[in-house]
Design a protein around this motif. Sequence first.
Motif, short mmCIF file in Angstrom:
data_model
loop_
_atom_site.label_atom_id
_atom_site.label_comp_id
_atom_site.label_asym_id
_atom_site.label_seq_id
_atom_site.Cartn_x
_atom_site.Cartn_y
_atom_site.Cartn_z
N ASP A 1 92.70 -46.43 5.55
CA ASP A 1 92.22 -47.20 6.69
C ASP A 1 92.39 -48.69 6.36
O ASP A 1 92.50 -49.05 5.18
CB ASP A 1 90.75 -46.84 6.92
N ASP B 1 90.71 -51.66 8.56
CA ASP B 1 89.47 -52.40 8.85
C ASP B 1 88.32 -51.79 8.06
O ASP B 1 88.02 -50.60 8.21
CB ASP B 1 89.16 -52.38 10.35
N GLY B 2 87.70 -52.58 7.21
CA GLY B 2 86.60 -52.08 6.39
C GLY B 2 87.04 -51.54 5.04
O GLY B 2 86.22 -51.12 4.24
N ASP C 1 88.00 -44.67 4.08
CA ASP C 1 87.68 -45.17 5.42
C ASP C 1 86.22 -45.66 5.42
O ASP C 1 85.42 -45.17 4.63
CB ASP C 1 87.83 -44.01 6.44
N ASP C 2 85.92 -46.59 6.30
CA ASP C 2 84.54 -47.10 6.37
C ASP C 2 83.74 -46.45 7.50
O ASP C 2 82.62 -46.86 7.77
CB ASP C 2 84.54 -48.63 6.56
N ASN C 3 84.31 -45.45 8.16
CA ASN C 3 83.65 -44.92 9.35
C ASN C 3 83.56 -43.40 9.43
O ASN C 3 83.65 -42.84 10.53
CB ASN C 3 84.36 -45.42 10.63
MG LIG Z 1 87.82 -48.84 9.46
#
Ligand SMILES: [Mg+2]
Length: 165
Positions: A9, A11-12, A114-116
Amino acid sequence: MSRPILAVDVDGVISLFGFDQPPDRATAKFEMIDGMVHCISFVAGERLRRLAEHFELVWATGWEGRANDYLPMLLGLPQLPYVSFDGAARFGSAHWKLGPLDAWGKGRSLAWIDDNFDESCYEWAQERTEPTLLVPTESHLGLEEAHTEALIAWAGGLEREARNR
Ligand SMILES: [Mg+2]
């Protein structure tokens, strides 16, 4: 044995957000990308370069192919293949990645950073028959050293297993 896939990923993980204090300039830098300011973690880039020795990296991000327009140059990475989500991307979630990522990783060991992650992501990982590892990040810290070491150890374990089979 082919290397495991590492779905990455952006973003994050590489592009940091949600911090109170901007990160140290030695670790991240603000970059204008497509008319938007992003805080790009250069230490994440260095860690991805190390991970690329153990994994086959693939972008798994709402950035899709645009990730290749900027990030390889900023992070010293080669152009990477990317999973296409047909515009299904929703910021702040990851469940829309499951179908396309499942198809991409069919029959292969796969790690995903991933951050989500939500419940559906962990259920998916549990149900896969091939070795699967989800590595959650904090969006303001991104890919950390401990994640990197855990991923390399996991890939090493798979390799040992394959050799002993
Ligand atoms: Mg993300």
